[in-house]
Design an enzyme around this catalytic site. Structure first.
Site, PDB file in Angstrom:
ATOM      1  N   GLU A 157      -9.427 -71.397  27.171  1.00  0.00           N
ATOM      2  CA  GLU A 157      -9.180 -70.218  28.005  1.00  0.00           C
ATOM      3  C   GLU A 157      -7.999 -70.357  28.963  1.00  0.00           C
ATOM      4  O   GLU A 157      -7.740 -69.455  29.752  1.00  0.00           O
ATOM      5  CB  GLU A 157     -10.471 -69.837  28.756  1.00  0.00           C
ATOM      6  CG  GLU A 157     -11.568 -69.369  27.796  1.00  0.00           C
ATOM      7  CD  GLU A 157     -12.941 -69.220  28.443  1.00  0.00           C
ATOM      8  OE1 GLU A 157     -13.111 -69.721  29.574  1.00  0.00           O
ATOM      9  OE2 GLU A 157     -13.839 -68.621  27.827  1.00  0.00           O
TER      10      GLU A 157
ATOM     11  N   TRP B 243     -21.180 -67.633  23.142  1.00  0.00           N
ATOM     12  CA  TRP B 243     -21.145 -68.428  21.897  1.00  0.00           C
ATOM     13  C   TRP B 243     -21.841 -69.759  22.074  1.00  0.00           C
ATOM     14  O   TRP B 243     -22.196 -70.417  21.099  1.00  0.00           O
ATOM     15  CB  TRP B 243     -19.694 -68.605  21.402  1.00  0.00           C
ATOM     16  CG  TRP B 243     -18.847 -69.563  22.232  1.00  0.00           C
ATOM     17  CD1 TRP B 243     -18.823 -69.677  23.571  1.00  0.00           C
ATOM     18  CD2 TRP B 243     -17.909 -70.531  21.725  1.00  0.00           C
ATOM     19  NE1 TRP B 243     -17.936 -70.628  23.960  1.00  0.00           N
ATOM     20  CE2 TRP B 243     -17.347 -71.168  22.845  1.00  0.00           C
ATOM     21  CE3 TRP B 243     -17.492 -70.888  20.435  1.00  0.00           C
ATOM     22  CZ2 TRP B 243     -16.375 -72.171  22.714  1.00  0.00           C
ATOM     23  CZ3 TRP B 243     -16.524 -71.891  20.322  1.00  0.00           C
ATOM     24  CH2 TRP B 243     -15.967 -72.531  21.453  1.00  0.00           C
TER      25      TRP B 243
ATOM     26  N   LYS C  12      -7.896 -76.325  27.955  1.00  0.00           N
ATOM     27  CA  LYS C  12      -9.128 -76.473  28.740  1.00  0.00           C
ATOM     28  C   LYS C  12     -10.178 -77.260  27.968  1.00  0.00           C
ATOM     29  O   LYS C  12     -10.909 -78.067  28.529  1.00  0.00           O
ATOM     30  CB  LYS C  12      -9.656 -75.073  29.070  1.00  0.00           C
ATOM     31  CG  LYS C  12     -10.852 -75.027  29.989  1.00  0.00           C
ATOM     32  CD  LYS C  12     -11.237 -73.575  30.292  1.00  0.00           C
ATOM     33  CE  LYS C  12     -12.570 -73.491  31.013  1.00  0.00           C
ATOM     34  NZ  LYS C  12     -13.056 -72.100  31.072  1.00  0.00           N
TER      35      LYS C  12
END
Lengths: 775, 775
Positions: free
Chosen positions: A501, A361, A614
């Site tokens: 994540e 992405w 994160k």
């Protein structure tokens, strides 16, 4: 003018300081970083900035966009192709090794204005013979198949026989520095000398027999000889297994400079038929060597001039920021091939083997805005890559039991899922990687990118012929992906990973659900628009894609009932269902670089149990779909999540900086921007040697244009400028394409000027809320 | 017992000091010399003593007797085959590089008694982790296809993951250190893992598709584990182009020794059919790895014991001479394959690429006496090589317009002439090499060697079936080679090069003419003997070779009238016609090594105009055909030529030493002997890295046995012992086979003892003129 080089001709070629990146010291520890910084690429091919001579610990790399192979690797990965840079020099038989000889002087300069890598050194061998080597190389942006190296070799204090090896090295490996993971992706198909002149190495990938053909030829002459008469008195072709070598000798004379021109032609079986590769390379090499280096270099520089005429951004009052930003733009715009719709830009671009040359992405969300606004043709080509991978995305969806098109988290040449299933943690233990299974938001990200391109360019041709199909098929995926929960009368998307994540296997990630909802809604809007304005397209596509009114009803129902976790009282979007129930740690300590320190008591093996994240997730959502959220919501969510974001991704700081600027938190914006701009230049993630942080480069551009430069598109689709300049900055000027017009925005602390440079028709722009019309 | 190694088991394997050659310091300057000194060979294969880890500037070499290729080289040359030595170690990912890490301790030991190369080192990496690596390797003399490496790896001050790469490296080149002359002789035919265990690399020579197949397998276990259970927790096969790699990982524990057993099997398509190579290697590798290293090692040691039981010579009172001599004998006897009559011993044996693996007169004249008297079976095999090349020698004669068989000056696998036509002088200028065209004495040298073997062994089977044909065909060559000069009524051999290569294109070189004469005479003698004693052989061979009485008449005429230049008054043989008219320079100055210094005024570019000579020529003649010259003639000629010999060949000093001893000039004998014995150990020619001075090794043995040991054959074919010992020497004892008996000669300053150790029948020996009969 600063004198960087010994020879005046070379000095004259070098641009002003603001365009230059320097390496002043040869050091095997930092060389691999400079190899990334000094990678030259034209989007077709990327060649890491290793030395012609080779050096200890180097990580050579020649990556050709779209050439992938699995062989013994975990997944298909970008192939490290034959290295044609090699030129070794021997003085009276002694190799001028950068590691064994003494470097009395050393300098390398990347000229970003011209896309040229310069070098200069004074090297002393074991017999105290001193040789000056200087020169440059470029990978032509004018003819993507042409590259050249020019070296000027001067025996400073001796005369004697100088030997030259010009090598095309096919012994290259992927993961060469890890004996555990090394992979050979190529076998030699042809190693021969060419009839006309030069040598030829053709390799073949293991799995698909894709051919990579490299031809190289050398011309040797005295610097002062305008006729460039050959001075090689001995020449031999040595086909040494996987290496194709031309060896030359000339009589070196004290203080007499010899020029080595090395011409390189690269073609692959993606470009021409296998049977025609050799003759094509031979013909082109002959033409190139006949014409000489200078003309091609001139055309190459002209293409860069053209690119920079739009892409360059000036920051006055802050030279460091100005140059660092330019560095990011240079590599980003160099990494695209606007004419190849079968390739995209990888997470590490063509600058290294990191992330195996896969497309994430990162491209659509972080890099694409730069291209949409600066080089829309390239943006379209990048989106065409996704359009061309639709069949694979459909296959991917079907494999997983869904409908429509599901894009892979990591994409290579086939468009199938290429995320490795297993990796290693810091202790070397195997860990299951779930992103390929669960990080589904990529599919909405791509639909979003299609829309963003269309919004900025109004390229209706693209939308009708390609974009609409992407949006329909991705909407269809989301509809099939959503699960209806009867007791709550809502649709849910369970078991995913969002942009953050740290948390795997989560339900109803707000980012994912919101973008899925948006994707379906845009699908419906598009259908209506087609029905209304382009009925022939509507009929064609509804026929081709079997879009029925019944299906549209279903889409509508799902879109309306997708669940977004939200705390109404606090106006807080919950990152995913149950996130607020996780152990709450708030970051309150920062290291010397102002990077978050793990709060006391956190068990970093169980981050999924905490609210620490994160990278931007909810904040990312509010950035992409800014027009959907009011300022208060943005501010509240920014403040909440900012304290819990560990910034363990290089994608993070720039996004927080933009949102901070939008909600009036300027305190960290400049520092975050500089961290993002310097991620490779200063190597603040420590892994620049693996390749460029290309998403961060795109993010850096976004902070300047969308953050400080304050450009945003409002609900009505109008251009707004709400700028804010850091203290140091006197003036910021940038250029963007907007609906077919090229405009320049000049921001000072006092005023904002918007100029139209190209294009017809009037543009409406709101500067700090005040509407202006520019003619 | 001296403790050389850390582990007791390894210490116990090492022989007493008189059998050991040491390398105590790692130094990239001298490593290439030790690579030659530490070459292990079983006559089938020679592997240079490079390190398993590889090292900077190394000249790796794996030479398989009889495998030659031309490809892009000047002439057919011995192929540097795939290197199976490679074992690289990685501690937590860091390579234990000998050049980059710190070597705290270092030692290598060649055990000549057992043919084992030991090593031991303590190596510290960049993170101060210390690893002990010790072990050994051998190339089995019991099963020529088996080799093994055993390494003991001990993490001294750390625990961590240790990676091991076991490599068969097919990227090897010939002339690898010269970018101008590099040649690739091999392409990879198969790089795969084997079903049972291990990896397989099969290469093919470029010209003839000769296959070289190497299999290797590794076993990893803890030193103290008697069951040798595998400890590798990870293993991967990596076929990296031309390299076949097995990668292993184990958990290294502080102070816990791990054993790496590497088993290597080598076969070529000279040994088994191409289609059976892989299955043969796989089967043998499985058997070898199953049996373990120790048993093969034991058998290997037993073969060496057997060889040494005859070959060893003891010099009491002079340890340096004793060991240096042993070193020469070790390499000489290791370099022969007594079972392969299609190969011979090259000038540099299987120890390096020098002289391209070609066979010269070095073998028959300098090395063969050792084998004739110590290992007659091997001597016969070496002569069988020449017999098997007779067809090529006939072709060679025919090509040059002669009859019979003309042996090539440089011989490889086909027996055709392989002398390069062009070389380079010290200035790098091309020079025409004439030896292949003109150095014809080689043909008589081979006939002489056949006779010498027969004289010592009385092997009538060999003579009847093979030797006689060589002597007839060479005699026939000489008869056709001689030109009749009517006005002088004599036969001449014009335009040759004798053993002294300073003089090219000379007429009637005494050495050549005398040996040609001798060759024809021996041919005639043999014919008569056959007629008389073996009429059926006579009829068969005269039929096969078309030997007629008319031709014999012609032989007789030529033999009687061959011209030998001779100054009757001075009793001086003239080296060639006109030699005495050349400018006369007499050597009167010597350097610190007592080597001749060019006399003042000599133009070294025009040595052909002087009486200076490169090496023994007339003296060589008198050594070979000693029984044909009286002692006075020998002394006069020795004294004349000794003063004019520059000793620019390593073959020279030993020959002068023998002749000196024969004519009572003892003054230089010991020094000449030591120079010859130390030529490689001390590298006094500076080119030991190119390979062993095998002829010098044979010459060294000859000085001891024929010189100091005083053994010679008189006109009647009886063994004479006329010994003389250098001052230091208390006692010299050597063993020789003589006419089927093994005898031992023990010489002290007081007496000579001759013992018969094996054999039946009485032997007559003259000790200092006094006849003895030994029962």
């Amino acid at each position: 003018m600063v004198k960087h080089m010994f020879l005046e001709d070379v000095n004259n070629l070098i641009s002003d300081d603001k365009w230059l990146i320097f390496q002043n010291e040869y050091n095997t520890e930092v060389n691999p970083r400079y190899e990334t910084l000094f990678t030259l690429t034209n989007g077709y091919m990327g060649v890491r900035g290793t030395f012609e001579e080779g050096s200890e610990g180097e990580r050579s790399g020649n990556f050709i966009a779209g050439i992938f192979d699995k062989s013994d690797a975990q997944v298909r990965e970008i192939v490290n192709a034959q290295n044609w840079l090699r030129i070794k020099l021997y003085v009276e038989g002694e190799e001028l090794s950068l590691d064994k000889c003494q470097l009395i002087e050393f300098k390398r300069i990347l000229d970003m204005k011209k896309g040229i890598l310069f070098r200069s050194m004074l090297i002393k061998d074991s017999k105290d013979r001193i040789t000056r080597i200087e020169g440059y190389r470029f990978i032509s942006r004018s003819d993507l198949h042409r590259s050249a190296i020019k070296l000027f070799v001067t025996p400073v204090n001796y005369s004697g026989v100088v030997g030259i090896e010009s090598i095309i090295d096919g012994t290259v490996l992927n993961s060469a520095d890890s004996p555990k993971h090394r992979v050979k992706h190529l076998k030699v198909a042809d190693n021969s000398s060419l009839n006309k002149s030069g040598v030829y190495l053709e390799t073949a990938t293991i799995d698909d027999d894709i051919r990579i053909a490299t031809g190289s030829a050398v011309r040797l002459y005295h610097y002062e000889d305008k006729e460039k008469n050959n001075i090689a008195k001995f020449k031999r072709f040595l086909p040494l297994g996987e290496m194709s070598i031309e060896y030359f000798e000339f009589d070196g004379t004290e203080n007499k400079t010899v020029v080595i021109d090395k011409f390189i032609i690269t073609y692959t079986s993606r470009d021409v038929k296998k049977g025609l590769l050799k003759s094509t390379v031979e013909k082109e090499l002959f033409a190139f060597a006949g014409e000489g280096i200078d003309k091609e270099l001139q055309r190459h520089i002209e293409v860069y001039e053209e690119l920079w005429s739009v892409a360059d951004i000036n920051i006055e009052g802050d030279e460091e920021a100005d140059k660092a930003l330019r560095f990011n733009i240079f590599h980003l715009m160099s990494s695209v091939n606007e004419n190849d719709p079968m390739v995209s830009i990888a997470a590490k671009a063509l600058h290294g083997e990191g992330y195996k040359g896969h497309v994430f992405w990162d491209t659509e969300i972080f890099m694409l805005p730069f291209f949409i606004y600066v080089h829309p043709k390239a943006a379209k080509t990048l989106l065409m890559y996704r359009y061309n991978m639709l069949d694979a995305a459909r296959k991917n969806a079907a494999l997983n039991g869904y409908k429509g098109a599901q894009y892979p988290w990591e994409s290579a040449d086939t468009g199938e899922e290429e995320t490795p299933k297993w990796g290693f943690d810091y202790m070397g233990n195997p860990v299951r990687i779930w992103t390929g299974d669960l990080e589904h938001h990529i599919t909405a990200d791509i639909a979003f990118a299609v829309w963003e391109y269309f919004r900025a360019t109004e390229d209706i041709e693209f939308m009708l012929n390609y974009g609409a199909e992407v949006i329909f098929e991705t909407a269809r995926f989301w509809v099939s992906r959503c699960e209806y929960v009867k007791e709550l009368d809502r649709y849910e998307i369970n078991n995913v990973i969002g942009p953050d994540e740290f948390h795997e296997h989560v339900d109803n990630n707000a980012y994912t659900d919101y973008l899925a909802k948006w994707n379906i809604k845009k699908g419906l809007e598009l259908i209506n628009m087609l029905k209304e304005k382009y009925p022939e397209h509507y009929h064609a596509i509804s026929n081709k894609k079997c879009l029925t009114n019944e299906e549209m009803e279903k889409w509508k129902e799902v879109e309306e009932k997708i669940y977004i976790p939200y705390d109404k009282d606090k106006k807080l979007i919950e990152q995913f269902e149950g996130y607020f129930d996780k152990k709450d740690y708030v970051i309150d300590k920062f290291d010397e670089n102002n990077m978050p320190i793990w709060p006391e008591g956190v068990d970093i093996t169980k981050l999924g149990d905490t609210q620490l994240i994160k990278q931007a997730d909810v904040v990312m959502l509010m950035l992409l779909l800014g027009e959907e959220f009011d300022e208060e919501t943005k501010r509240i969510n920014y403040e909440y999540y900012e304290k819990r974001t560990m910034h363990k991704s290089s994608l993070g700081p720039s996004m927080y900086a933009i949102m901070g600027l939008k909600v009036g938190d300027h305190k960290n914006a400049y520092q975050s921007f500089m961290r993002s701009a310097n991620v490779d230049l200063v190597d603040n993630q420590g892994n620049t040697k693996e390749g460029l942080h290309a998403a961060s480069a795109g993010g850096t551009w976004q902070v300047v244009v969308f953050g400080f430069g304050g450009m945003e598109i409002d609900k009505e689709g109008a251009l707004n400028i709400n700028s804010w300049l850091p203290e140091k900055w006197d003036k910021l000027s940038y250029k963007v394409f907007w609906k077919g017009n090229l405009i320049e925005v000049i921001v000072t602390k006092q005023e904002v000027t918007v100029k139209k440079l190209k294009g017809k028709g009037n543009i409406k722009v709101k500067v700090k809320g005040k509407e202006l019309t520019i003619e």
